[in-house]
Design a protein around this motif. Structure first.
Motif, PDB file in Angstrom:
ATOM      1  N   ASP A 168       0.816  -1.219   0.000  1.00 56.25           N
ATOM      2  CA  ASP A 168       0.000   0.000   0.000  1.00 56.25           C
ATOM      3  C   ASP A 168       0.847   1.265   0.000  1.00 56.25           C
ATOM      4  O   ASP A 168       0.324   2.364  -0.234  1.00 56.25           O
ATOM      5  N   THR A 205       1.920   9.525  -4.105  1.00 55.93           N
ATOM      6  CA  THR A 205       0.673   9.801  -4.828  1.00 55.93           C
ATOM      7  C   THR A 205       1.021   9.707  -6.303  1.00 55.93           C
ATOM      8  O   THR A 205       2.185   9.501  -6.659  1.00 55.93           O
TER       9      THR A 205
ATOM     10  N   GLU B  47     -15.864  -1.426  -7.348  1.00 56.41           N
ATOM     11  CA  GLU B  47     -15.480  -0.040  -7.050  1.00 56.41           C
ATOM     12  C   GLU B  47     -13.961   0.116  -7.119  1.00 56.41           C
ATOM     13  O   GLU B  47     -13.214  -0.819  -6.822  1.00 56.41           O
ATOM     14  N   LEU B  48     -13.521   1.283  -7.509  1.00 57.18           N
ATOM     15  CA  LEU B  48     -12.099   1.632  -7.464  1.00 57.18           C
ATOM     16  C   LEU B  48     -11.975   2.983  -6.780  1.00 57.18           C
ATOM     17  O   LEU B  48     -12.863   3.835  -6.902  1.00 57.18           O
ATOM     18  N   SER B  49     -10.870   3.176  -6.099  1.00 60.91           N
ATOM     19  CA  SER B  49     -10.605   4.531  -5.595  1.00 60.91           C
ATOM     20  C   SER B  49     -10.118   5.383  -6.766  1.00 60.91           C
ATOM     21  O   SER B  49      -9.568   4.861  -7.744  1.00 60.91           O
ATOM     22  N   LEU B  50     -10.306   6.685  -6.650  1.00 64.00           N
ATOM     23  CA  LEU B  50      -9.823   7.571  -7.708  1.00 64.00           C
ATOM     24  C   LEU B  50      -8.300   7.487  -7.803  1.00 64.00           C
ATOM     25  O   LEU B  50      -7.728   7.541  -8.901  1.00 64.00           O
ATOM     26  N   ASP B  51      -7.646   7.312  -6.654  1.00 63.41           N
ATOM     27  CA  ASP B  51      -6.180   7.183  -6.652  1.00 63.41           C
ATOM     28  C   ASP B  51      -5.741   5.952  -7.443  1.00 63.41           C
ATOM     29  O   ASP B  51      -4.812   6.021  -8.255  1.00 63.41           O
ATOM     30  N   LYS B  52      -6.408   4.830  -7.229  1.00 63.78           N
ATOM     31  CA  LYS B  52      -6.048   3.607  -7.947  1.00 63.78           C
ATOM     32  C   LYS B  52      -6.327   3.768  -9.449  1.00 63.78           C
ATOM     33  O   LYS B  52      -5.528   3.327 -10.290  1.00 63.78           O
ATOM     34  N   ILE B 148     -16.553   4.942  -8.526  1.00 65.28           N
ATOM     35  CA  ILE B 148     -15.257   5.567  -8.262  1.00 65.28           C
ATOM     36  C   ILE B 148     -15.370   6.332  -6.952  1.00 65.28           C
ATOM     37  O   ILE B 148     -16.217   7.220  -6.817  1.00 65.28           O
ATOM     38  N   ASP B 149     -14.529   5.972  -6.002  1.00 66.22           N
ATOM     39  CA  ASP B 149     -14.581   6.570  -4.665  1.00 66.22           C
ATOM     40  C   ASP B 149     -15.987   6.482  -4.075  1.00 66.22           C
ATOM     41  O   ASP B 149     -16.458   7.413  -3.409  1.00 66.22           O
ATOM     42  N   GLY B 150     -16.681   5.373  -4.360  1.00 65.94           N
ATOM     43  CA  GLY B 150     -18.006   5.160  -3.770  1.00 65.94           C
ATOM     44  C   GLY B 150     -19.144   5.837  -4.505  1.00 65.94           C
ATOM     45  O   GLY B 150     -20.300   5.747  -4.069  1.00 65.94           O
TER      46      GLY B 150
END
Lengths: 352, 161
Positions: A168, A205, B47-52, B148-150
């Motif tokens: 992570d 990031t 779902e994916l996070s915006l960062d991923k 994306i991000d929920g």
């Protein structure tokens, strides 16, 4: 007036270059392998005058042909050959800068074998011969190529294990076992597999990357030095460094430093050097930027010529496309043994 | 011929500049079309996070969160909106980043670029490891839209438009 003429020429060339760059990729495929040919070149204009050691002139940069070939799902090949004019011989010379066979062990691990960029710091791996991607006209002196007087071993022949996007923390690492300083591309009796490079970095990031790296090398006596003589005794070179790189949509910044310690005949000399770059994107394609460099090569160093090099750069970059970039710079250089020199540079860099 | 006063010219010039500036800046900023991120229907990801998502489409990550390979495809007609809204970068910077990764040897190719939404749907349907984006209005049952991000497309917090 000469400056305006130079700018006009660069603009005309830019238009031509953009037209030719419309062809994005040159692909050869036999159904099993896919080989892609890329290329980079540049034209640079520099003003001359007092203390610069040269006259105002255009300079044709490197003509860089770059091949990638996907041989199988896991195996690929990368080759980079540079054609450039050599002032000493007044001829064009061919330099094989990289030849790498890559094997992907997993999605996160790979092995490279061949001539690679030594994974020291950020700049040396992010920007190499293709100046269209480089934010400034010239490389910082600290990461200048070996044959242009740079203090770091920016190329190494050897085998490298690399990891990316691990855990992570998005960690990455590189472990490179390679030939010693003054390495040559073939085994001819002057090589010695004696250098180890370790790098650890994190893509914190999508814009922020930090890392540290270290290098250790045992060099035989008799090895040619950058100043033209040979080492009188065996030498151990140790390099430690780190960087913080931030490249986002509106702002970009990079701070990188390395200390080179050379130990020979019971004495150690240390040479700390660093540079800092910062730019702000204006209106999407224009990036004004500044850079400061400070390179110190110790007086009693057994390998380097003693030097103190400081340079301030004020520049602006116009990114016409990802494949055609125009840069203008005002540089002020203060080098030991020379009076302060100021010069203006213009560069058109293209990828095709 | 009447002689015009300098202050009068300056006022007229100022008015012209003001009108130009008003026109240049008063163009209404309409909300762009929603862009959906889609995967193969058999892909278990919801779902994916915006960062991923950013890391995947900038080549900094190559796998879905569960560790499976992610094969990237982009819809050329939506990529400018996607680059700005999802990746937070100008499209030319995204191209430049991919070119740099190929140059560093960290990638052998850029994401597959597809001309039409139908091409994107066909590509995703044919590749169980694919992830792509296309206009929400063109999404059908052949692909699966992920959050994306929920946030689902059309939700208040959905950022890719």
């Amino acid at each position: 007036m000469r400056l305006f003429r130079a700018l006009a020429c660069c603009t005309l060339l830019l238009v031509g270059a953009v037209t030719s760059a419309a062809a994005q990729e040159h692909v050869m495929s036999d159904g099993e392998t896919k080989t892609v040919l890329h290329g980079f070149t540049d034209l640079t204009y520099r003003t001359g005058g007092a203390n610069t050691g040269r006259t105002s002139a255009f300079g044709l940069g490197q003509f860089d042909l770059y091949i990638t070939s996907r041989i199988s799902d896991r195996l690929s090949f990368l080759g980079e050959t540079v054609f450039e004019f050599d002032d000493a011989s007044s001829e064009f010379v061919v330099d094989v800068e990289r030849v790498i066979a890559q094997y992907a062990l997993t999605e996160h691990l790979r092995i490279d074998a061949g001539k690679v960029h030594t994974p020291l710091g950020y700049w040396n791996n992010a920007y190499h011969h293709g100046l269209v991607m480089q934010p400034t006209i010239e490389r910082p002196q600290l990461v200048q190529f070996e044959d242009d007087g740079g203090p770091l071993p920016v190329h190494t022949v050897g085998v490298q294990l690399s990891g990316r996007d691990l855990s992570d923390a998005h960690l990455g690492f590189d472990v490179l076992l390679g030939n010693a300083l003054g390495n040559r591309p073939t085994t001819d009796g002057r090589n010695e597999a004696a250098s180890v490079t370790l790098a650890l970095h994190s893509q914190i990031t999508s814009a922020l990357r930090v890392g540290v790296s270290g290098y250790r090398d045992h060099v035989r006596s008799g090895t040619p030095t950058p100043r033209g003589d040979s080492l009188r005794a065996p030498m151990t070179q140790t390099i430690g460094g780190g960087f913080v790189a931030f490249f986002a949509d509106r702002a970009e910044a990079l701070v990188e430093g390395h200390q080179v310690s050379n130990r020979s005949a019971g004495r150690t000399s240390s040479s700390p050097s660093w540079f800092a770059y910062a730019g702000v994107r204006v209106g999407g394609r224009v990036v004004p930027y500044v850079m400061h460099e400070d390179v110190r090569l110790s007086d009693d160093d057994p390998y380097f010529d003693a030097d103190r090099f400081q340079r301030e750069t004020l520049g602006i970059r116009f990114e016409h496309t990802a494949r055609s970039v125009l840069k203008a710079e005002l540089r002020s250089r203060d080098r030991r043994g020379f009076d302060r020199a100021t010069e203006l540079g213009l560069q058109l860099a293209v990828a095709f | 011929m009447g002689q015009r006063s300098l202050p009068g010219d300056v006022v007229r010039l100022a008015r012209a500049v003001a009108v130009f500036a008003l026109l240049a800046t008063a163009v209404p900023r309409t909300a762009g079309a929603q862009i959906a991120v889609v995967v193969h229907p058999s892909n278990g990801i919801e779902e994916l996070s915006l960062d991923k998502l950013r890391r995947l489409f900038l080549g900094q990550a190559r796998t879905f969160p569960a560790g499976d390979h992610a094969r990237l495809a982009v819809h050329s007609g939506s990529s400018a909106t996607f680059d700005r809204a999802a990746l937070g970068l100008q499209p030319e910077i995204v191209r430049s980043r991919w070119m740099a990764m190929i140059f560093r040897g960290e990638s052998t190719s850029i994401p597959t670029e597809l001309a039409t939404p139908d091409d994107v749907k066909r590509f995703v349907h044919d590749h169980p490891d694919a992830i792509a984006f296309l206009p929400l209005s063109q999404v059908d049952a052949s692909v699966k839209t992920i959050s994306i991000d929920g946030h689902r497309p059309n939700d208040a917090g959905y950022v890719i438009h």
